[in-house]
Enzyme design. Structure first.
Site, PDB file in Angstrom:
ATOM      1  N   LYS A  46     -33.457  76.038  34.917  1.00  0.00           N
ATOM      2  CA  LYS A  46     -32.334  75.828  34.652  1.00  0.00           C
ATOM      3  C   LYS A  46     -31.816  77.612  34.900  1.00  0.00           C
ATOM      4  O   LYS A  46     -31.035  77.889  34.456  1.00  0.00           O
ATOM      5  CB  LYS A  46     -31.555  75.008  34.026  1.00  0.00           C
ATOM      6  CG  LYS A  46     -31.848  73.816  35.289  1.00  0.00           C
ATOM      7  CD  LYS A  46     -30.548  72.727  35.293  1.00  0.00           C
ATOM      8  CE  LYS A  46     -30.862  71.660  33.501  1.00  0.00           C
ATOM      9  NZ  LYS A  46     -30.172  70.930  33.346  1.00  0.00           N
ATOM     10  N   LYS A  48     -31.772  77.924  30.827  1.00  0.00           N
ATOM     11  CA  LYS A  48     -31.003  77.892  30.127  1.00  0.00           C
ATOM     12  C   LYS A  48     -32.432  77.485  28.781  1.00  0.00           C
ATOM     13  O   LYS A  48     -33.326  76.841  29.006  1.00  0.00           O
ATOM     14  CB  LYS A  48     -30.837  75.816  29.945  1.00  0.00           C
ATOM     15  CG  LYS A  48     -29.482  76.098  29.966  1.00  0.00           C
ATOM     16  CD  LYS A  48     -28.262  74.669  30.275  1.00  0.00           C
ATOM     17  CE  LYS A  48     -28.107  74.507  29.610  1.00  0.00           C
ATOM     18  NZ  LYS A  48     -27.220  72.998  30.043  1.00  0.00           N
TER      19      LYS A  48
HETATM   20  N1  CTP Z   1     -19.141  67.832  28.171  1.00  0.00           N
HETATM   21  C1  CTP Z   1     -17.768  66.806  27.891  1.00  0.00           C
HETATM   22  N2  CTP Z   1     -16.820  67.650  26.542  1.00  0.00           N
HETATM   23  C2  CTP Z   1     -17.581  69.118  26.224  1.00  0.00           C
HETATM   24  C3  CTP Z   1     -18.730  69.897  26.901  1.00  0.00           C
HETATM   25  C4  CTP Z   1     -19.384  68.907  27.115  1.00  0.00           C
HETATM   26  O1  CTP Z   1     -17.603  66.063  28.187  1.00  0.00           O
HETATM   27  N3  CTP Z   1     -16.447  69.448  26.197  1.00  0.00           N
HETATM   28  C5  CTP Z   1     -19.820  66.791  28.645  1.00  0.00           C
HETATM   29  C6  CTP Z   1     -20.677  67.443  29.663  1.00  0.00           C
HETATM   30  O2  CTP Z   1     -19.854  67.529  30.934  1.00  0.00           O
HETATM   31  C7  CTP Z   1     -21.477  66.874  30.237  1.00  0.00           C
HETATM   32  C8  CTP Z   1     -22.274  66.420  28.908  1.00  0.00           C
HETATM   33  O3  CTP Z   1     -20.949  66.760  28.111  1.00  0.00           O
HETATM   34  O4  CTP Z   1     -21.120  65.617  31.464  1.00  0.00           O
HETATM   35  C9  CTP Z   1     -23.386  67.185  28.449  1.00  0.00           C
HETATM   36  O5  CTP Z   1     -23.743  67.988  28.432  1.00  0.00           O
HETATM   37  P1  CTP Z   1     -25.123  69.430  28.927  1.00  0.00           P
HETATM   38  O6  CTP Z   1     -25.172  68.879  29.710  1.00  0.00           O
HETATM   39  O7  CTP Z   1     -25.173  69.191  26.919  1.00  0.00           O
HETATM   40  O8  CTP Z   1     -23.842  70.522  28.720  1.00  0.00           O
HETATM   41  P2  CTP Z   1     -22.889  71.593  29.101  1.00  0.00           P
HETATM   42  O9  CTP Z   1     -21.733  71.605  29.758  1.00  0.00           O
HETATM   43  O10 CTP Z   1     -23.182  73.389  28.500  1.00  0.00           O
HETATM   44  O11 CTP Z   1     -22.253  71.445  27.228  1.00  0.00           O
HETATM   45  P3  CTP Z   1     -21.695  72.296  26.653  1.00  0.00           P
HETATM   46  O12 CTP Z   1     -20.256  73.407  27.244  1.00  0.00           O
HETATM   47  O13 CTP Z   1     -20.857  71.889  25.122  1.00  0.00           O
HETATM   48  O14 CTP Z   1     -22.598  74.160  26.543  1.00  0.00           O
END
Ligand code: CTP
Length: 154
Positions: A46, A48
């Site tokens: 991805k 990442k």
């Molecule tokens: N998530 C959330 N609130 C946040 C950050 C993440 O609810 N402030 C949720 C994401 O929507 C996802 C889960 O946590 O369902 C795991 O997130 P992850 O896959 O680790 O990635 P990102 O979304 O990239 O998290 P981040 O924005 O912190 O990088």
């Protein structure tokens, strides 16, 4: 009442309060919560790169109170098989994915939860980069100021 299984997917790098709240709210949709944590290889596909390696991210998530089991997320295509194999009732994702997984409604409920405001791994990484790029002279100057202030207060 039938036993309900919930599943969610994510990277969970630099585990933070937004991740915790997402998992706690996901668990409220059932009795058992399975978390599929992205492997380093899948993240590489991805584009990442995580700060924390898969084994540690998986161990942290596995030890969160509301999490019942952790599996590997190693491909985009595994979701239908996971839903079938683990008899999943509800698939949960943060609302940054709103709409993306609607096709899974054929197999189970699909729920998008609001993300927690003002916290993200991306922002934490940016803050770290900012700290690491502060010039050495500025850091030395800051320590000198702290020393002066300490002396003033003694
Ligand atoms: N998530 C959330 N609130 C946040 C950050 C993440 O609810 N402030 C949720 C994401 O929507 C996802 C889960 O946590 O369902 C795991 O997130 P992850 O896959 O680790 O990635 P990102 O979304 O990239 O998290 P981040 O924005 O912190 O990088």
């Amino acid at each position: 009442m039938a036993y309900k299984t919930v599943i969610t997917y994510g990277t969970f790098d630099m585990f933070h309060i937004g991740h915790l709240k997402l998992l706690q709210r996901a668990k409220e949709y059932g009795d058992r919560l399975i978390v599929a944590v992205s492997t380093d290889e899948f993240n590489a596909q991805k584009g990442k790169k995580t700060l924390i390696p898969f084994e540690q991210r998986a161990e942290i998530v596995a030890n969160i109170k509301c999490v019942d089991s952790v599996i590997e997320e190693s491909s985009w295509e595994q979701k239908v098989d996971d839903i079938r194999n683990y008899k999943v009732s509800t698939f949960v994702m943060g609302n940054d994915w709103e709409g993306t997984f609607d096709h899974l409604r054929e197999f189970c409920d699909v729920v998008y939860l609001n993300r927690t405001q003002n916290i993200s791994t991306t922002d934490l990484k940016k803050s770290l980069t900012r700290i690491l790029t502060v010039p050495k002279e500025d850091i030395i100057k800051a320590f000198e100021v702290i020393e002066v202030l300490k002396n003033d207060f003694q």
